[in-house]
Write an enzyme that holds these catalytic residues in place. Structure first.
Site, PDB file in Angstrom:
ATOM      1  N   ASP A 158     -12.768  86.414  48.493  1.00 10.46           N
ATOM      2  CA  ASP A 158     -12.892  86.854  49.945  1.00 10.46           C
ATOM      3  C   ASP A 158     -12.732  85.572  50.786  1.00 10.46           C
ATOM      4  OD1 ASP A 158     -13.791  88.460  52.328  1.00 10.46           O
ATOM      5  OD2 ASP A 158     -14.575  89.831  50.973  1.00 10.46           O
ATOM      6  N   HIS A 200      -9.262  85.002  51.561  1.00  8.83           N
ATOM      7  CA  HIS A 200      -9.201  85.572  52.681  1.00  8.83           C
ATOM      8  C   HIS A 200      -8.853  84.703  54.032  1.00  8.83           C
ATOM      9  CE1 HIS A 200      -9.937  89.794  50.596  1.00  8.83           C
ATOM     10  NE2 HIS A 200      -9.258  89.060  49.897  1.00  8.83           N
TER      11      HIS A 200
END
Ligand SMILES: *[C@@H]1O[C@H](CO)[C@@H](O)[C@H](O)[C@H]1NC(C)=O
Ligand SMILES: *[C@@H]1O[C@H](CO)[C@@H](O)[C@H](O)[C@H]1NC(C)=O
Ligand SMILES: *[C@@H]1O[C@H](CO)[C@@H](O)[C@H](O)[C@H]1NC(C)=O
Ligand SMILES: *[C@@H]1O[C@H](CO)[C@@H](O)[C@H](O)[C@H]1NC(C)=O
Ligand SMILES: *[C@@H]1O[C@H](CO)[C@@H](O)[C@H](O)[C@H]1NC(C)=O
Length: 411
Positions: A232, A255
């Site tokens: 993430d 991310h």
């Protein structure tokens, strides 16, 4: 000769009695009963050692230090180390390994919001070459299964953070390796004046919600010289943050370095003065991302991303004012946080998606967005890149791809 020797001896005895030559009180967790065989639950031993450390006033010997020695593996259940401590500052030196229970069934407290928490400890310096392993694979597997079954919740939710700091002003964290957390790896909440450096954070690309560092309601936070690769966000800056500098970070997979998400459930959120500098993004889903939920209020302003290197990043530059995690009901609202004064400068490298820049703004829109010296080409040599923008205004200087909403300057 004899006399010299004798006086030396006397001096040594006197010196050790006064604590000279030690400089500080050093407390080893092993002396408090920690076994460190990777099997025995060492939580209570750590708590006893913490009690001694935190109760030491450090008046005569400097800031006391808790030692977690090399060559051992300590198994800890969810645990909270509470302040305030008597000494002005405390040190925790981690040389060995600290591991979480390896299966969900072995977690003794499935309500815990973090695995290892520090609460209200001022001037905590946690450092060393040790490792924290959250052993998250069992949690990831269950989360993925639950999502596939569309179940609302799993019986026991993973703790949102492995290592969490709450109200720890003057915190320093450096040198450690953090791997495989059930969810986020490090949380910084309600802290003022934080320095995070030389960390190595790693979890697989497909591990769900394994943020590297999450910061919320904090000011004057510096995150630098670290390598972060997760499933993430490498770093996420959440509501209530200001004066956050993120420098010399290698991110990927992951991310990207994100501001948000903000304004969830109609919330009022503010973030300002976030400066990301000299960071690289390799194989990341995003790089420079700002995400706000529809229906929220507040602002995001004075944000800069500069000297950014991109290696096959999927969506290098993105502002998403229609953010929604797809799990909850996404609001259909045209209001959102005001995004303004965002500067992107010196971006070089490649994008996997042809849409290399996406400024998807709504409502009052995104204003004073500045792009300066941007060159993002396609990771596929046969392809070109383009920018999408909506409800956005500002200026661009030497920017490729061209961003239609921005007025071109510098000629
Ligand atoms: C970034 O890295 C360079 C080179 O290692 C170093 O000189 C500089 O101090 C670092 N900056 C920060 C803020 O860590
Ligand atoms: C944080 O970054 C900004 C922008 O690069 C810079 O002006 C400021 O001096 C930095 N702050 C510190 C304390 O390094
Ligand atoms: C930028 O960061 C990298 C590490 O990510 C470092 O090697 C390099 O020296 C830094 N450059 C500057 C100018 O700080
Ligand atoms: C959202 O609202 C707009 C205007 O009210 C409407 O045109 C659109 O169809 C709605 N979208 C969804 C997904 O409900
Ligand atoms: C942009 O980068 C590509 C690939 O590195 C290079 O070939 C091109 O000349 C650059 N364009 C500009 C305007 O600098």
């Amino acid at each position: 000769m004899q006399d010299v020797y004798l006086s030396f001896l006397i001096l040594c005895i006197a010196a050790s009695g006064l604590g000279f030559g030690h400089g500080q009180k050093v407390l080893n967790v092993v002396d408090f009963g920690a076994v460190g065989d990777g099997q025995t639950d060492d939580t209570n031993a750590f708590l006893s050692a913490w009690k001694a450390l935190c109760g030491d006033d450090g008046a005569h010997e400097g800031s006391p230090s808790l030692q977690i020695p090399e060559g051992k593996t300590f198994l800890l259940q969810p645990v909270e180390f509470q302040g305030p401590c008597k000494s002005v500052s405390v040190q925790v030196q981690v040389q060995g390994k600290i591991i979480a229970p390896s299966t969900i069934e072995e977690w003794k407290n499935c309500e815990a919001d973090c695995w290892i928490g520090f609460v209200g400890v001022a001037n905590l310096n946690m450092y060393g070459s040790g490792l924290l392993d959250g052993q998250g694979s069992d949690w990831w597997m269950r989360t993925v299964q639950a999502n596939n079954l569309n179940a609302r919740e799993i019986a026991c939710n993973p703790p949102s953070t492995a290592l969490n700091f709450e109200r720890c002003d003057g915190l320093q964290l450096s040198g450690l390796t953090h791997v495989n957390s059930p969810k986020g790896h490090i949380g910084i909440n309600d802290c003022n004046g934080v320095l995070i450096s030389n960390l190595n954070i790693a979890a697989p690309e497909n591990s769900p919600n394994t943020d590297g560092i999450d910061v919320a309601r904090s000011t004057n936070v510096h995150i630098q010289d670290s390598t972060i690769g997760t499933g993430d966000d490498c770093v996420a800056i959440n509501g209530g943050c200001s004066y956050i500098n993120i420098t010399n970070i290698t991110c990927g997979p992951g991310h990207g370095i994100s501001v948000g998400s903000l304004g969830k459930d109609g919330q009022y959120d503010t973030v300002e003065e976030v400066h990301v500098r000299n960071c690289s993004f390799t194989g990341t889903q995003n790089a420079a991302r700002i995400k706000t939920w529809p229906g929220g209020s507040g602002y995001v302003r004075k944000i800069s991303y500069e000297k950014i290197t991109l290696v096959a990043s999927k969506n290098p530059i993105i502002i998403d004012q229609h953010y929604c995690d797809g799990v909850r009901n996404c609001r259909n609202s045209s209001t959102s946080l005001q995004v303004s004064d965002v500067t992107y400068s010196s971006f070089h490298g490649t994008s996997v998606d042809e849409e290399a820049i996406r400024l998807d703004c709504s409502g009052r829109g995104c204003i004073n967005i500045v792009m300066d010296n941007i060159n993002i080409t396609s990771a596929d040599p046969g392809k070109t890149t383009y920018a999408y923008c909506e409800h956005t205004s500002g200026t661009s200087w030497i920017t490729a791809p061209n961003v239609p909403c921005l007025s071109v300057s510098g000629f």
